[in-house]
Design an enzyme around this catalytic site. Structure first.
Site, PDB file in Angstrom:
ATOM      1  CD  GLU A  26      -2.697   1.367   2.465  1.00  0.00           C
ATOM      2  OE1 GLU A  26      -3.799   1.929   2.389  1.00  0.00           O
ATOM      3  OE2 GLU A  26      -2.219   0.938   3.543  1.00  0.00           O
ATOM      4  CD1 TRP A  48      -6.215   1.265  -0.241  1.00  0.00           C
ATOM      5  CD2 TRP A  48      -7.742   2.881  -0.100  1.00  0.00           C
ATOM      6  NE1 TRP A  48      -5.648   2.299   0.458  1.00  0.00           N
ATOM      7  CE2 TRP A  48      -6.568   3.312   0.562  1.00  0.00           C
ATOM      8  CE3 TRP A  48      -8.838   3.747  -0.137  1.00  0.00           C
ATOM      9  CZ2 TRP A  48      -6.452   4.565   1.176  1.00  0.00           C
ATOM     10  CZ3 TRP A  48      -8.723   4.990   0.471  1.00  0.00           C
ATOM     11  CH2 TRP A  48      -7.556   5.379   1.124  1.00  0.00           C
ATOM     12  CE1 TYR A  90      -3.523   9.362   3.779  1.00  0.00           C
ATOM     13  CE2 TYR A  90      -4.873   7.673   2.742  1.00  0.00           C
ATOM     14  CZ  TYR A  90      -4.548   8.436   3.849  1.00  0.00           C
ATOM     15  OH  TYR A  90      -5.251   8.272   5.019  1.00  0.00           O
ATOM     16  CB  CYS A 142      -6.494   8.374   8.423  1.00  0.00           C
ATOM     17  SG  CYS A 142      -8.198   7.935   8.046  1.00  0.00           S
ATOM     18  NE  ARG A 175      -8.796  12.810   8.658  1.00  0.00           N
ATOM     19  CZ  ARG A 175      -9.904  12.084   8.800  1.00  0.00           C
ATOM     20  NH1 ARG A 175     -10.620  12.156   9.904  1.00  0.00           N
ATOM     21  NH2 ARG A 175     -10.313  11.266   7.836  1.00  0.00           N
ATOM     22  CG  ASP A 178      -9.698   0.880  12.589  1.00  0.00           C
ATOM     23  OD1 ASP A 178      -9.740   0.364  13.709  1.00  0.00           O
ATOM     24  OD2 ASP A 178      -9.950   0.257  11.535  1.00  0.00           O
TER      25      ASP A 178
END
Length: 273
Positions: A26, A48, A90, A142, A175, A178
């Site tokens: 990833e 994803w 990203y 994230c 920010r 999980d």
């Protein structure tokens, strides 16, 4: 959280098996600047799929299975172009951030060049929180900010100029986290990034420092958390890069050798979409 990488330690959690190859794949995908899941699926990475699949089901009303959706993305280029793109996530922001004048900025290349030419700079960072494009993203970033810090500069040089130019550390600001599923992947791939960038700028990995803002555990991950808490952590494995690619763009999963990884069994849990 702080992880010392100086001895080659690779912070892959051991209280459940973390599929570190998938995590690194990833990261390598981010570094390509791509935003379509097709190349990920071709590399057997399915993490994803949930977001475009959910969008497709809502838009068409078709209750297509994940397997059928993924196979169609791989086999049908037009279908992939329409339904497999995640928006400017990203990789787009890292490698092709577009400013108000329409000029693209390669944040990764800029950081590496600065590390080579001016490693004491306080501006060696990249981030993905592009306010003007958040509404176009399948998922808002994230892990947002990556800031590099070089220390012990030239201490590792020998009389002939060999050795390391110093230690490279990375501070990541996230920010939203999980903690059940996302965090183990994030930490592993961010540590891998430190190794890659350090190699490219002739430094040794220093420390990975991670800061989380909204760190949460989903209710359907409670059993996962209880199982993890019942297990005693084991030592981290070691990571070694098997070759020195010409640039940050040339790494492959085969370049990463992980040894002495002894995790507990994996724990299955659903992704929150």
């Amino acid at each position: 959280m702080r992880f010392d990488l100086t001895d080659g330690s690779f912070p892959v959690y051991t209280t459940k098996r973390v599929y570190w190859k998938t995590a690194i794949k990833e990261m390598l995908w981010f570094l390509t600047g791509q935003t379509n899941i097709r190349s990920l699926l071709e590399d057997n990475v399915r993490i994803w799929t949930d977001w475009p699949l959910d969008k497709y089901r809502k838009a068409t009303g078709e209750n297509i299975s994940q397997e059928e959706f993924e196979s169609t993305i791989i086999s049908d280029e037009a279908f992939a172009a329409k339904w497999g793109d995640l928006g400017p996530v990203y990789g787009k922001q890292w490698r092709r951030w577009v400013d108000t004048h329409g000029i693209e900025h390669d944040q990764i290349a800029n950081v590496i060049q600065t590390l080579k030419s001016n490693p004491t700079s306080r501006r060696m960072l990249f981030h993905a929180w592009n306010v003007g494009e958040l509404d176009q993203m399948a998922l808002s970033p994230c892990h947002m900010t990556y800031q590099f810090y070089a220390s012990k500069l030239d201490e590792g040089r020998d009389a002939l100029g060999g050795g390391s130019r110093g230690e490279l550390s990375l501070l990541v600001g996230q920010r939203s986290c999980d903690v059940g599923l996302g965090n183990p992947f994030n930490i592993a791939q961010q540590a891998a990034l430190v190794h890659m960038v350090a190699q490219q700028v002739d430094m040794t990995p220093g420390e990975l420092v991670w800061v989380g803002g909204d760190v949460h555990l989903y209710l359907n991950h409670i059993d996962l958390a209880r199982t993890i808490l019942s297990r005693e952590p084991r030592p981290f494995p070691k990571l070694r890069l098997l070759r020195h690619p010409a640039s940050i763009d040339d790494y492959r999963i085969e370049d990463f050798e992980v040894t002495d990884y002894d995790p507990y069994p994996p724990i299955e849990a659903p992704v929150a979409v």
